[in-house]
Design a protein around this motif. Sequence first.
Motif, mmCIF file in Angstrom:
data_model
loop_
_atom_site.group_PDB
_atom_site.id
_atom_site.type_symbol
_atom_site.label_atom_id
_atom_site.label_comp_id
_atom_site.label_asym_id
_atom_site.label_seq_id
_atom_site.Cartn_x
_atom_site.Cartn_y
_atom_site.Cartn_z
ATOM 1 N N ASP A 17 39.147 34.299 37.546
ATOM 2 C CA ASP A 17 40.465 33.668 37.623
ATOM 3 C C ASP A 17 40.306 32.226 37.179
ATOM 4 O O ASP A 17 39.240 31.628 37.343
ATOM 5 C CB ASP A 17 41.014 33.688 39.045
ATOM 6 C CG ASP A 17 41.414 35.095 39.494
ATOM 7 O OD1 ASP A 17 41.458 36.011 38.643
ATOM 8 O OD2 ASP A 17 41.670 35.273 40.694
ATOM 9 N N TRP A 18 41.350 31.657 36.613
ATOM 10 C CA TRP A 18 41.294 30.253 36.252
ATOM 11 C C TRP A 18 42.654 29.605 36.442
ATOM 12 O O TRP A 18 43.676 30.263 36.435
ATOM 13 C CB TRP A 18 40.753 30.037 34.851
ATOM 14 C CG TRP A 18 41.562 30.621 33.734
ATOM 15 C CD1 TRP A 18 41.548 31.906 33.296
ATOM 16 C CD2 TRP A 18 42.516 29.951 32.915
ATOM 17 N NE1 TRP A 18 42.421 32.078 32.265
ATOM 18 C CE2 TRP A 18 43.030 30.887 32.003
ATOM 19 C CE3 TRP A 18 42.982 28.643 32.858
ATOM 20 C CZ2 TRP A 18 43.983 30.562 31.058
ATOM 21 C CZ3 TRP A 18 43.934 28.322 31.902
ATOM 22 C CH2 TRP A 18 44.410 29.264 31.023
ATOM 23 N N ILE A 24 47.725 29.789 38.501
ATOM 24 C CA ILE A 24 46.527 30.640 38.482
ATOM 25 C C ILE A 24 46.749 31.809 37.533
ATOM 26 O O ILE A 24 47.784 32.478 37.571
ATOM 27 C CB ILE A 24 46.201 31.168 39.882
ATOM 28 C CG1 ILE A 24 45.875 30.000 40.820
ATOM 29 C CG2 ILE A 24 45.038 32.162 39.837
ATOM 30 C CD1 ILE A 24 45.698 30.402 42.263
ATOM 31 N N PHE A 25 45.754 32.065 36.681
ATOM 32 C CA PHE A 25 45.783 33.202 35.771
ATOM 33 C C PHE A 25 44.649 34.152 36.135
ATOM 34 O O PHE A 25 43.532 33.716 36.411
ATOM 35 C CB PHE A 25 45.624 32.737 34.320
ATOM 36 C CG PHE A 25 46.814 32.006 33.797
ATOM 37 C CD1 PHE A 25 47.801 32.683 33.105
ATOM 38 C CD2 PHE A 25 46.959 30.643 34.012
ATOM 39 C CE1 PHE A 25 48.913 32.012 32.625
ATOM 40 C CE2 PHE A 25 48.064 29.961 33.541
ATOM 41 C CZ PHE A 25 49.046 30.649 32.843
ATOM 42 N N HIS A 26 44.957 35.441 36.135
ATOM 43 C CA HIS A 26 43.961 36.477 36.403
ATOM 44 C C HIS A 26 43.573 37.080 35.053
ATOM 45 O O HIS A 26 44.437 37.408 34.255
ATOM 46 C CB HIS A 26 44.535 37.548 37.327
ATOM 47 C CG HIS A 26 45.158 36.972 38.565
ATOM 48 N ND1 HIS A 26 44.410 36.532 39.634
ATOM 49 C CD2 HIS A 26 46.444 36.753 38.903
ATOM 50 C CE1 HIS A 26 45.214 36.072 40.569
ATOM 51 N NE2 HIS A 26 46.458 36.182 40.153
ATOM 52 N N LYS A 43 49.804 36.398 35.234
ATOM 53 C CA LYS A 43 50.096 35.304 36.144
ATOM 54 C C LYS A 43 50.678 35.876 37.432
ATOM 55 O O LYS A 43 50.474 35.341 38.506
ATOM 56 C CB LYS A 43 51.071 34.324 35.501
ATOM 57 C CG LYS A 43 51.228 33.060 36.304
ATOM 58 C CD LYS A 43 51.905 31.982 35.507
ATOM 59 C CE LYS A 43 51.918 30.718 36.294
ATOM 60 N NZ LYS A 43 53.156 30.375 36.905
ATOM 61 N N GLN A 44 51.442 36.948 37.307
ATOM 62 C CA GLN A 44 52.073 37.560 38.469
ATOM 63 C C GLN A 44 51.132 38.555 39.129
ATOM 64 O O GLN A 44 50.674 39.493 38.490
ATOM 65 C CB GLN A 44 53.349 38.319 38.066
ATOM 66 C CG GLN A 44 54.424 37.464 37.460
ATOM 67 C CD GLN A 44 54.226 37.215 35.973
ATOM 68 O OE1 GLN A 44 53.466 37.898 35.317
ATOM 69 N NE2 GLN A 44 54.893 36.212 35.454
ATOM 70 N N GLY A 45 50.871 38.338 40.373
ATOM 71 C CA GLY A 45 50.072 39.295 41.138
ATOM 72 C C GLY A 45 48.643 39.368 40.663
ATOM 73 O O GLY A 45 48.223 38.655 39.772
ATOM 74 N N ASN A 46 47.930 40.268 41.258
ATOM 75 C CA ASN A 46 46.522 40.404 40.959
ATOM 76 C C ASN A 46 46.241 41.804 40.423
ATOM 77 O O ASN A 46 45.290 42.447 40.816
ATOM 78 C CB ASN A 46 45.711 40.113 42.229
ATOM 79 C CG ASN A 46 44.265 39.812 41.912
ATOM 80 O OD1 ASN A 46 43.907 39.600 40.757
ATOM 81 N ND2 ASN A 46 43.442 39.798 42.930
#
Length: 151
Positions: A17-18, A24-26, A43-46
């Motif tokens: 992640d960064w 936060i971007f997954h 970006k939304q959720g994981n």
Amino acid sequence: RMEQKKSKVTSVVQGQDWVGKQGIFHTWTVRFENGDVGGNMTKQGNNCAFKVGETVDYTIEPGNRPDSFKVKIVPAAPSSFGGGGGGGKGKVNEAGINANVALNNATLLFCKLCDTLGQEWLKAAKDQPERIVMMYAREFSNLLNELSGLK
């Protein structure tokens, strides 16, 4: 160069992640049955938009590093814009979608040419960017309509 393809997803592995300017971007590494491998970010959720076992239409294009590629799911075009209004259907709707796709890709091509060819192209294009984009859009639209059997 961006390409549109279709293949079955064989694996999805979560990466690092960064945090960017927009939060936060997954990151995910996605592998396909046809041998393609690419990165996808959410970006939304994981959870990744790509699911193992699904056959999907996707785009693949070079990433920021020399041997990296970005992949994105191509959204399915609606069969109609339904609801109460009846909406466009059939060939009229398909021609509209083709025109939208053509204009979007012409704009992307123009931007890529500006990035790739540098200052000389940018100086020449600044005089008439709309004309250049529309020229490419017409060519793309004609090709899409021809391939769709609309011409």
